[in-house]
Structures are given as C-alpha cells and as structure tokens.
Design an enzyme around this catalytic site. Structure first.
Site, PDB file in Angstrom:
ATOM      1  N   ARG A 125      -8.170   5.956   6.328  1.00  0.00           N
ATOM      2  CA  ARG A 125      -8.114   4.501   6.135  1.00  0.00           C
ATOM      3  C   ARG A 125      -8.749   3.870   7.367  1.00  0.00           C
ATOM      4  NH1 ARG A 125      -3.161   0.602   4.404  1.00  0.00           N
ATOM      5  NH2 ARG A 125      -3.866   1.479   2.427  1.00  0.00           N
TER       6      ARG A 125
ATOM      7  N   HIS B  30     -10.755   0.665  -2.350  1.00  0.00           N
ATOM      8  CA  HIS B  30      -9.434   1.310  -2.279  1.00  0.00           C
ATOM      9  C   HIS B  30      -9.218   2.099  -3.587  1.00  0.00           C
ATOM     10  CE1 HIS B  30      -5.500   2.169  -0.985  1.00  0.00           C
ATOM     11  NE2 HIS B  30      -4.914   0.992  -1.064  1.00  0.00           N
TER      12      HIS B  30
ATOM     13  N   GLN C  85      -5.637   3.312  -4.943  1.00  0.00           N
ATOM     14  CA  GLN C  85      -4.817   2.239  -5.505  1.00  0.00           C
ATOM     15  C   GLN C  85      -5.157   2.029  -6.981  1.00  0.00           C
ATOM     16  OE1 GLN C  85      -2.289   0.315  -3.908  1.00  0.00           O
ATOM     17  NE2 GLN C  85      -1.936  -0.145  -6.067  1.00  0.00           N
TER      18      GLN C  85
ATOM     19  N   ASP D  63      -3.812  -9.880  -4.854  1.00  0.00           N
ATOM     20  CA  ASP D  63      -3.784  -9.177  -3.564  1.00  0.00           C
ATOM     21  C   ASP D  63      -3.701 -10.242  -2.477  1.00  0.00           C
ATOM     22  OD1 ASP D  63      -4.153  -7.331  -1.483  1.00  0.00           O
ATOM     23  OD2 ASP D  63      -6.327  -7.205  -1.753  1.00  0.00           O
TER      24      ASP D  63
ATOM     25  N   CYS E  17      -1.097  -4.662  -5.549  1.00  0.00           N
ATOM     26  CA  CYS E  17      -1.177  -3.416  -4.775  1.00  0.00           C
ATOM     27  C   CYS E  17      -0.102  -3.356  -3.699  1.00  0.00           C
ATOM     28  CB  CYS E  17      -2.564  -3.275  -4.161  1.00  0.00           C
ATOM     29  SG  CYS E  17      -3.062  -4.700  -3.168  1.00  0.00           S
TER      30      CYS E  17
ATOM     31  N   ARG F  65       1.296   5.744  -6.871  1.00  0.00           N
ATOM     32  CA  ARG F  65       0.387   6.187  -5.802  1.00  0.00           C
ATOM     33  C   ARG F  65       0.671   7.662  -5.475  1.00  0.00           C
ATOM     34  NH1 ARG F  65      -1.733   2.610  -2.134  1.00  0.00           N
ATOM     35  NH2 ARG F  65      -2.837   4.469  -1.429  1.00  0.00           N
TER      36      ARG F  65
END
Ligand code: CP
Ligand code: NVA
Length: 301
Positions: free
Chosen positions: A102, A129, A132, A218, A258, A286
């Site tokens: 990340r 991402h 996700q 988000d 998310c 996840r």
C-alpha cells in the site's frame, strides 16, 4: 492468472469466477486448518499509508493459509532513504514468496512488480484499490446472486479517487451499470472509461439515484490529499449519500462503503447505520477474497 494483481485489468472474467468460487469456499470453511497453501512461505506487507482493514485482513489471511506475514512500515525501510524500488524488489524476492503493498504512486507498485520475481498485490495506491473491489463484487454476488449488467451501482463523491477508478474497472470486467455522481472538478477519468457504454458520469445527485441497486461512497479526502480538505468539503457537499436518494432507487437498494466512513460527510449517519447498510459484510469479505487471491498467486500447487 497473471503473476501480479495491480489493478482489475490483471484479471479476466474467468479469474473473477474462480476468485468468487474459492472465496466462498474459504468463507464457509474458515477455521479448516488442513488448507495451508502458504505453508513454509513468507509474505511481506509493505505499508506507506494508514490501514485497519487491509493490514488486519492480510495478516490474518496469510496466517490462516499457513504462511508467515511480515508487516513492513515503508517509512522504516531503506526505500524511504533513497534505496531504489528495483533494488528493493530484487532483495525482497530472495527472502519472500509474495509482496502486498500500500503506497502513494501507482507507478512504484508497477515497478516493484516488474522487478520482483515474486507475485505483488496492490493493497491501495492513489489510483487503484483492486482488493476492495473484489470484496465488493463478492458482497454484491451474495446479496443479488450475480454481478452482471442487471446490477445498477451508483458511486457518489470523488469521481477521480482510487475507489471511483477501481469501480470503473469493476464495471468493465463485470458488465455492471455504473453511474458516477460527481462534480465537474473531480469528474471521472474519461480515458479509463474508454468506450464502455455501461459507465456514465452524472452531475445531478438525484438523477443518479434512479433505479439504483447499490449506493457506494468513499471519503471526500483520501490519504495523501489532506491539504485539499477545505476545497473538497465544499465541492462534494451536494453528493452526500442520504436517505432521500433511496426514494429514487430500487425498493431493496443497499449501501456499500469501503470504509473508513465519516458520518455527516460522504454519508448521512442514518444511512450508514441503517439495515440497508451492508458495509460490515463487505469489510469481512476482504479477508475471504484476499485469501483466495493469495492462494491462486502464491500458493503451493
Ligand atoms: N477499505 C480499506 O482499505 O480500509 P483500510 O484503509 O482500513 O485498510
Ligand atoms: N479513497 C480512500 C480509500 C480508503 C480505503 C483513500 O485512499 O484514502
């Protein structure tokens, strides 16, 4: 499957079906100590940004698959002091069996993957991402029974964020109808949308809600964009997901996020905390999809 998962462009519809199948099996059989495809393997988890879900789900996931997770704070690595990404990739490839990363620039992750001889999984960059979205699509499949053109999803807020970009790729991969409700200043990336007829940008937040099965939002200020906070609070304000939007949507429309969420900013508290909200099922998934992806990319065959 390809060696790495950097964006959803790395997987085919066939790979996606296999990920769904294995994730569902792993979810059902969680706690089965006989399934250890990462036995004897070590997976490095490099983080240059904060994380709750991604870090914990990957650490737990590697352990459950019989492997050893190593959490690596990027700011404490030599790459933060001028060692090149390529040298880092070559060295880590001699110790590890996979890397999860990340960081900020997506190009750094691409370079790491190109130089490393081991699989690299993108755990969020400024641009994408993918893990996700795999969890999100599994959640949609669990609730709707399918992830295809019969599903209408509306994303509200930052149309140029890593989540919006990833949703665009998810819509291209699955055929879902995607409407991105965003202001002109942060409208979606036209190049990424290309000629996909199932993806539209809509400035009017109420219009975007028509016939929607899933609302998605988000944060308005992604990690790394903190100094733009005041401008972002201003331009995204009309795009808060509120219960009013649900009046325009399908009767059983659901809410996805998310996470982390900011009640009163991108989502009203009554939506976030309502029975329409399936964000914790989404967060749980996840773990299951990442275990499936690591099994497919790094597992003993
Ligand atoms: N959704 C997500 O990636 O959460 P974290 O930032 O907590 O990892
Ligand atoms: N767009 C957000 C996603 C967090 C999971 C960020 O990059 O901060």
């Amino acid at each position: 499957m390809k060696k790495d998962l950097l964006t959803l462009q790395d997987i085919t519809r066939d790979d996606l079906e296999k990920i769904f199948e294995l994730s569902t099996k792993l979810k059902k059989e969680r706690g089965n100590l006989n399934f250890t495809p990462l036995a004897g393997k070590s997976v490095g988890l490099i983080f240059a940004k904060s994380s709750t879900r991604t870090r914990v789900s990957f650490e737990v996931g590697v352990g459950e698959l019989g492997g050893r997770p190593l959490y690596l704070d990027q700011s404490k690595m030599q790459v933060g002091r001028g060692e090149t990404v390529a040298d880092t990739a070559h060295v880590l490839s001699r110790y590890l069996h996979g890397i999860v990363i990340r960081t900020f620039a997506h190009s750094d992750v691409c370079e790491l993957a190109k130089e490393a001889s081991i699989p690299v999984i993108n755990a969020l960059t400024d641009e994408f991402h993918p893990c996700q979205l795999l969890a999100d699509m599994l959640t949609i499949k669990e609730y709707s029974g399918k992830v295809d053109k019969s599903i209408r999803i509306a994303f509200y807020g930052d149309g140029r964020s890593n989540m919006a970009n990833s949703l665009i790729l998810a819509a291209k991969l699955s055929g879902m109808e995607l409407v991105i409700a965003a202001p002109e200043e942060e409208s979606p990336n036209r190049e990424l949308i290309g000629d996909a007829a199932n993806i539209v940008w809509e400035k009017d937040p109420l219009k975007a809600a028509e016939g929607v099965d899933y609302f998605y939002t988000d944060v308005w200020v992604s990690m790394g964009f903190e100094e733009e906070r005041a401008r972002r609070m201003e331009i995204f304000r009309p795009y808060q997901v509120t219960s009013k939007l649900f009046e325009k949507a399908k009767a059983d429309a659901k809410f996805l996020h998310c996470l982390p969420a900011h009640r009163g900013e991108e989502v009203a508290a009554d939506v976030m905390d309502s029975s329409r909200s399936i964000v914790f099922d989404e967060a749980e998934n996840r773990l299951h999809v990442q275990k499936a992806v690591m099994t497919m990319l790094m597992g003993n065959r």
